[in-house]
Design a protein around this motif. Structure first.
Motif, short mmCIF file in Angstrom:
data_model
loop_
_atom_site.label_atom_id
_atom_site.label_comp_id
_atom_site.label_asym_id
_atom_site.label_seq_id
_atom_site.Cartn_x
_atom_site.Cartn_y
_atom_site.Cartn_z
N LEU A 104 0.84 -1.21 0.00
CA LEU A 104 0.00 0.00 0.00
C LEU A 104 0.87 1.26 0.00
N GLN A 105 1.92 1.21 0.80
CA GLN A 105 2.81 2.38 0.86
C GLN A 105 3.50 2.59 -0.48
N ALA A 106 3.80 1.50 -1.15
CA ALA A 106 4.43 1.64 -2.47
C ALA A 106 3.46 2.28 -3.46
N ALA A 107 2.17 2.04 -3.24
CA ALA A 107 1.17 2.57 -4.16
C ALA A 107 0.95 4.07 -3.99
N VAL A 108 1.00 4.55 -2.76
CA VAL A 108 0.61 5.96 -2.52
C VAL A 108 1.62 6.76 -1.69
N GLY A 109 2.68 6.10 -1.25
CA GLY A 109 3.64 6.79 -0.39
C GLY A 109 3.33 6.53 1.08
N VAL A 110 4.37 6.47 1.87
CA VAL A 110 4.24 6.13 3.30
C VAL A 110 3.30 7.09 4.02
N GLU A 111 3.41 8.36 3.67
CA GLU A 111 2.63 9.37 4.41
C GLU A 111 1.13 9.28 4.12
N ASN A 112 0.76 8.53 3.12
CA ASN A 112 -0.66 8.43 2.77
C ASN A 112 -1.28 7.09 3.13
N VAL A 113 -0.64 6.39 4.02
CA VAL A 113 -1.21 5.16 4.57
C VAL A 113 -1.23 5.31 6.08
N ARG A 114 -2.40 5.16 6.67
CA ARG A 114 -2.51 5.31 8.13
C ARG A 114 -3.03 4.01 8.74
N THR A 115 -2.34 3.60 9.77
CA THR A 115 -2.77 2.38 10.46
C THR A 115 -2.88 2.60 11.97
N ASP A 116 -2.70 3.83 12.42
CA ASP A 116 -2.79 4.08 13.87
C ASP A 116 -4.25 3.95 14.32
N ILE A 154 -6.14 2.95 6.39
CA ILE A 154 -6.76 4.04 5.62
C ILE A 154 -5.73 4.49 4.61
N VAL A 155 -6.12 4.53 3.37
CA VAL A 155 -5.19 4.90 2.31
C VAL A 155 -5.76 6.09 1.55
N LEU A 156 -4.89 7.03 1.23
CA LEU A 156 -5.34 8.27 0.60
C LEU A 156 -4.73 8.43 -0.79
N PRO A 157 -5.37 7.88 -1.80
CA PRO A 157 -4.81 8.03 -3.15
C PRO A 157 -5.04 9.43 -3.71
N LYS A 158 -4.20 9.77 -4.67
CA LYS A 158 -4.31 11.09 -5.30
C LYS A 158 -4.82 10.99 -6.73
N SER A 159 -4.71 9.80 -7.30
CA SER A 159 -5.05 9.65 -8.72
C SER A 159 -5.74 8.32 -8.97
N THR A 160 -6.32 8.22 -10.14
CA THR A 160 -6.97 6.97 -10.54
C THR A 160 -5.94 5.83 -10.59
N GLU A 161 -4.77 6.15 -11.06
CA GLU A 161 -3.73 5.12 -11.14
C GLU A 161 -3.37 4.62 -9.74
N GLU A 162 -3.35 5.53 -8.79
CA GLU A 162 -3.05 5.09 -7.42
C GLU A 162 -4.19 4.24 -6.86
N VAL A 163 -5.41 4.60 -7.21
CA VAL A 163 -6.55 3.78 -6.77
C VAL A 163 -6.40 2.36 -7.32
N ALA A 164 -6.06 2.28 -8.61
CA ALA A 164 -5.89 0.96 -9.23
C ALA A 164 -4.77 0.19 -8.56
N ALA A 165 -3.70 0.89 -8.23
CA ALA A 165 -2.57 0.21 -7.58
C ALA A 165 -2.96 -0.30 -6.19
N ILE A 166 -3.77 0.47 -5.49
CA ILE A 166 -4.23 0.03 -4.16
C ILE A 166 -5.09 -1.22 -4.28
N VAL A 167 -5.98 -1.19 -5.26
CA VAL A 167 -6.87 -2.34 -5.47
C VAL A 167 -6.04 -3.60 -5.75
N ARG A 168 -5.06 -3.45 -6.59
CA ARG A 168 -4.21 -4.61 -6.92
C ARG A 168 -3.42 -5.06 -5.68
N ALA A 169 -2.97 -4.10 -4.91
CA ALA A 169 -2.22 -4.45 -3.69
C ALA A 169 -3.12 -5.19 -2.70
N CYS A 170 -4.35 -4.76 -2.60
CA CYS A 170 -5.30 -5.44 -1.70
C CYS A 170 -5.54 -6.86 -2.19
#
Lengths: 577, 418
Positions: A11-23, A49-65
């Motif tokens: 997930l972090q690879a998809a959107v960057g470490v700062e845009n993945v929250r697990t606390d 919780i993951v905060l994508p910025k683009s459609t491509e990032e959304v797709a990457a998150i889906v694939r990662a999931c």
């Protein structure tokens, strides 16, 4: 729910470490049951919780999931609990960073928007160029993309701005496999043989919306409508009771009739004319919540009889009607038309103070004050969607349904019922019976039982389409015409591995309980069984631990309903904030 | 009010997300009312999110971590969330009160972030947040040759401006203006103490109460019937935080200098035709509204309508000071170009409530957003009533090379000497 390291890294690879929250603190805000659903305040914390910025990032998150055995669930502006996951291992995509209005195309009457562009923001910009957008009852803070693609899409401007399902001109869809599909047209960026009219968008949306269970929508082309009002909605009144000035081409009417049949006749004629900007039946008490600054003021004015006439129970067979003309001739025609229809159907016009009219008109244009219907304790909302010929039956069935609860002193409606209702696309009826209940396990149980019994009785009495059928409700009540079976087939076909969280859609597998349900529902929703059902629901509320010590004063048998003239007083107490 | 006291109202949050937006939106770009979630993005930064976290903490669902503390303190406790929530939900949730209660719990649990702990430690040891050992609050007025009336109507409290040499000329001009217009007042001067406002905002209510009681004592000693101040944060503390803490001031009213000046119309500067915009600070605006404490019950009128047992009104920020600063600017001949977010739903600059100290990045974002909004009006100058907010906004404008001047209102209206 802790997340595996490999999944987190993906997930972090998809959107960057700062845009993945697990606390846990952040996760808690995405696990919150606001009370619209039974059960505890927290059940399943999302995995992340993951905060994508683009459609491509959304797709990457889906694939990662998918690669890591996680389900996913998108969330845009989030209103109420429809985002709530009812299962573990879900990654929530908070689409807050995809908040742009990419384009407003005045000539072609459309916008291109991302998931977190709100209706309020879109409307403000569209009005600057003489256009406006559909607004659903959730108000200006909702996401038009989410409404149009994923949930219902009914709004009180429906006379002139349609149903949101039909406002989609283009659609960018990240499938459950992470593929990016574009259909329709944005006018310049993409064109597809799946045009803006018919197409498979109906399948991936359905009537009530799939709530992300068939993939994630990241961008839409969205139909806008002509707006002949001011380019900016100036504010009148005293905050927070903002009004807006009526421009010369606007006419606002508050007609009332003696009966629901006359209201039906009038609305059908108003619909037929095709001239209305908005037509709304708002229960008088809810009008009262808008026109008073607080519940205390409402209580006092109701008791001392100083509420304006439109907010009194005797005006319950009433409407608010707003017309906006594009020329002086049209304005004159609209005014004449409304007055004639009201007169010929046996109605009369209420006189309103300007300040009140300005507030109600702002509400009609922006849906700003719909939320004030929930200034009370608990509440439920249920209703029907079909043609306006069913309006008297909707009123009658609602009256019957709450009759016993009114007598018990647990419920507040108008004298008899409390439907919001409006026409959509100059034809359809939409109603929501907003019932306020006491904040207690018993009150919550009453709300839930009323909701379930309503849907059951609607189907039994052929009262049209139930307005809120989602999640397990689809299995419970969606069998009548086999629609639920086909929704399951769609889900299984598009998402055979059940990657997308389907808590608010139909589950891929039918549970054993649901298979039995058709055979027991007659008993379950019979009048005789109602006390048992109430007890079961109360128990559910108590077991959930959602209620606190302070509520225990409410747990006993409810006090008898006291004549209104004697109330306003403390029949039931809950601790103050 | 403790987190336990807020249990019910926190649980009532519907998570509608309205606490982040203006109820009436004029423009796409400036639709947020909450600088905290504008910065943090995830829901925990919103007013509703803080109420949910408070509930989760209270019920043992979560513990403290860095993310939680950032969501709690990358926030200026400006109250925007509360007035908007009230628009839709009356007093059902009151997210600002949840924030106060949550912060109080943070302090009780010994979790106050170090940067804010340093401020409260300074207050305890030196009586000022900066920790200055030269904390003479009377130095700024020592050279003034004036005799206070024997029975003054007002006592002037100037807050931390007394410790900032750069603000001394402004204070001295203010005194001259007040004297010239016949005001009957005495200056607290060296007797003044920190009002406890910041201590309250970060959650150290024990300290805040101690300081507030000292303020009460000095005001009582002055014999004045009103308190006069030019300090917005002090104004909000006296009118809002003291009643919340149950501290009663021995005066009839607390008056902001802009209110007094607008009423008495002293000679002021001329800025004929100048295009300016006015930034309503949250401390003079919605947080400056007199808070009316109440306790008791919510009753269920007509079976299910939630009403307060007492008729204490629900507050929406209407009682803040909005018109007087504008009247003073207008009196200079300047043309006020209003921003989209004004008055009760003004957008905070991010400095207050410990937000600027705890997370400068948050405060910079908020100021940048506000300055961009000011620029969108075509104004050349942003005027605001708070010297601290002006200083913060000016610094960000200069750092980010934004073409707008920032002026403190008292300076802006001061007649040019000579």
């Amino acid at each position: 729910m802790s997340i595996e390291t490999a999944a987190l890294k993906a997930l972090q690879a998809a959107v960057g470490v700062e845009n993945v929250r697990t606390d846990p603190a952040t996760l808690s805000c995405y696990a919150w049951n606001s009370g619209m659903m039974p059960g505890p305040k927290f059940t399943f914390f999302p995995a992340a919780i993951v905060l994508p910025k683009s459609t491509e990032e959304v797709a990457a998150i889906v694939r990662a999931c998918n690669a890591n055995g996680l389900k996913f669930r998108p969330l845009s502006t989030g209103n109420g609990t429809f985002y709530l996951s009812h299962q573990p291992n879900v990654v929530v995509l908070d689409l807050v960073r995809m908040d742009r209005i990419l384009k407003i195309d005045r000539a072609n009457q459309m916008a291109v928007i991302q998931p977190y562009a709100t209706a309020g923001r879109l409307m403000a910009e569209a009005m600057k160029v003489g256009l406006t957008c559909h607004v659903i009852g959730a108000g200006p803070g909702h996401s038009p993309l989410a409404s149009a693609t994923s949930m219902l899409g009914i709004g009180i401007t429906g006379s002139s701005t349609g149903h949101n399902a039909r406002n989609i001109l283009a659609l960018e869809w990240v499938t459950v496999d992470g593929e990016i599909v574009r259909i329709g047209t944005t006018g310049e960026d993409w064109f597809s043989e799946e045009g803006p009219g018919i197409g498979f968008r109906g399948m991936i949306r359905g009537y009530f919306g799939a709530h992300g269970a068939l993939g994630i929508f990241t961008c839409i082309g969205y139909k806008l409508y002509p707006w002949a009002g001011a380019r900016k909605l100036e504010r009148t009144g005293v905050f927070p009771q903002d009004g807006m000035p009526l421009s010369e081409n606007m006419r606002f009417f508050a007609p009332v009739w003696p009966s629901s049949e006359q209201v039906r006749d009038a609305v059908m004629r108003l619909n037929h004319s095709g001239q209305m900007f908005a037509v709304l039946r708002m229960p008088p008490a809810n009008i009262g919540f808008v026109l008073t600054r607080s519940n205390n003021e409402y209580r006092d004015r109701r008791l001392n009889g100083t509420l304006p006439e439109i907010a009194r129970d005797e005006s319950r067979h009433g409407l608010q009607v707003l017309t906006i003309g594009h020329s002086p001739a049209q304005v004159a025609h609209q005014e004449k038309l409304v007055r004639l229809i009201v007169e010929e159907t046996g109605g009369r016009m209420l006189a309103l103070e300007r300040e009140h009219a300005e507030m109600l008109v702002r509400g009609l244009v922006t849906s700003q004050y719909v939320g004030r219907a929930r200034t009370n304790n608990g509440a439920t909302s249920y209703g029907i969607a079909d043609s306006w010929h069913l309006w008297p039956k909707a009123v009658e069935s609602a009256e019957q349904l709450v009759k016993e609860d009114l007598a018990s002193g647990d419920v507040f409606t108008e004298d008899a019922e409390s439907h919001w209702a409006w026409p959509t696309e100059n034809r359809q009826l939409w109603t929501e019976h907003v019932v306020a209940v006491r904040k207690s396990p018993r009150g919550g149980a009453i709300a839930l039982v009323a909701f379930l019994r309503h849907v059951y009785l609607m189907q039994k009495q052929r009262l049209g389409i139930a307005s809120f059928i989602a999640g397990p409700m689809i299995d419970m009540f969606g069998r009548t015409m086999h629609a639920g079976l086909w929704m399951r087939r769609i889900k299984r076909t598009l998402d055979p591995q059940a990657h997308a969280d389907a808590s608010m859609y139909i589950s891929p597998k039918e549970s054993a309980a649901m298979r039995v349900f058709p055979y027991v529902k007659g008993l379950l929703f019979s009048r005789a069984f109602k006390p048992v059902l109430l007890g079961m629901m109360s128990l559910m509320g108590r077991k959930a631990g959602a209620m606190k010590k302070a509520d225990k004063a409410d747990l006993g048998s409810a006090p008898p309903r006291v004549p209104e003239s004697q109330t306003g007083g403390p029949a039931v107490r809950s601790p103050s904030a | 009010m403790s987190l336990e006291d807020r249990d019910r109202s926190m649980s009532d949050c519907t998570r509608c997300s309205n606490c982040r937006w203006l109820p009436s939106i004029d423009t796409e770009e400036f639709a947020h009312v909450c600088p905290s979630i504008r910065y943090g993005k995830v829901f925990s930064y919103s007013g509703g999110g803080k109420a949910i976290m408070g509930y989760a903490l209270l019920h043992g669902k979560i513990g403290y971590d860095e993310g939680m503390l950032d969501a709690i303190y990358a926030c200026s406790a400006c109250g925007g969330c509360q007035v908007v929530c009230g628009t839709f939900h009356d007093d059902m949730v009151e997210p600002l009160e949840a924030i106060y209660a949550l912060r109080e719990r943070v302090v009780q649990d010994g979790q106050l972030p170090a940067s804010l702990k340093a401020l409260t430690d300074n207050l305890r040891s030196t009586g000022n947040v900066a920790g200055s050992t030269d904390g003479n609050r009377g130095a700024w007025c020592a050279s003034l040759s004036r005799t206070a009336p024997e029975r003054p109507d007002m006592v002037l409290l100037v807050g931390d401006a007394a410790l900032d040499r750069e603000q001394w000329p402004q204070l001295q001009r203010l005194v001259a203006t007040l004297d010239a217009s016949g005001a009957s007042f005495t200056i607290a001067g060296a007797a003044e103490v920190d009002c406890g406002g910041l201590a309250f905002e970060v959650g150290d209510q024990a300290l805040a109460r101690t300081l507030a009681e000292k303020v009460v004592a000095l005001v009582r000693e002055s014999g004045a019937r009103s308190i006069l101040t030019q300090d917005d944060a002090l104004f909000a503390a006296l009118r809002g935080y003291y009643p919340r803490m149950g501290v009663t001031l021995p005066v009839d009213k607390v008056v902001h200098v802009t209110q007094w000046l607008a009423r008495h119309k002293p000679p002021i500067a001329a800025h004929q035709g100048e295009a300016v915009t006015y930034h309503d600070t949250c401390r003079l605006g919605r947080l400056g509204e007199p808070y009316v404490p109440w306790s008791g019950w919510h009753d269920a009128a007509f079976a299910a309508i939630r009403v307060r047992q007492s008729n204490v009104p629900v507050l929406y920020g209407n009682g803040g000071v909005y018109d007087e600063p504008r009247a003073l600017i207008a009196a200079t001949g300047a043309e006020i170009r209003e921003m989209p977010r004004i008055r009760e739903t003004s957008f905070c600059c991010g400095l207050g409530g410990g937000g600027g100290t705890f997370n400068p990045e948050f405060a910079t974002m908020a100021a940048r957003d506000r300055l961009t909004e000011a620029l969108s009006t075509g104004a050349k100058t942003l005027v605001t009533s708070s010297a601290e907010c002006a200083c913060h906004l000016r610094a960000v404008a200069q750092r980010e090379r934004l073409p707008i001047a920032v002026s403190n209102l008292i300076d802006y209206i001061a007649p040019v000497e000579g």
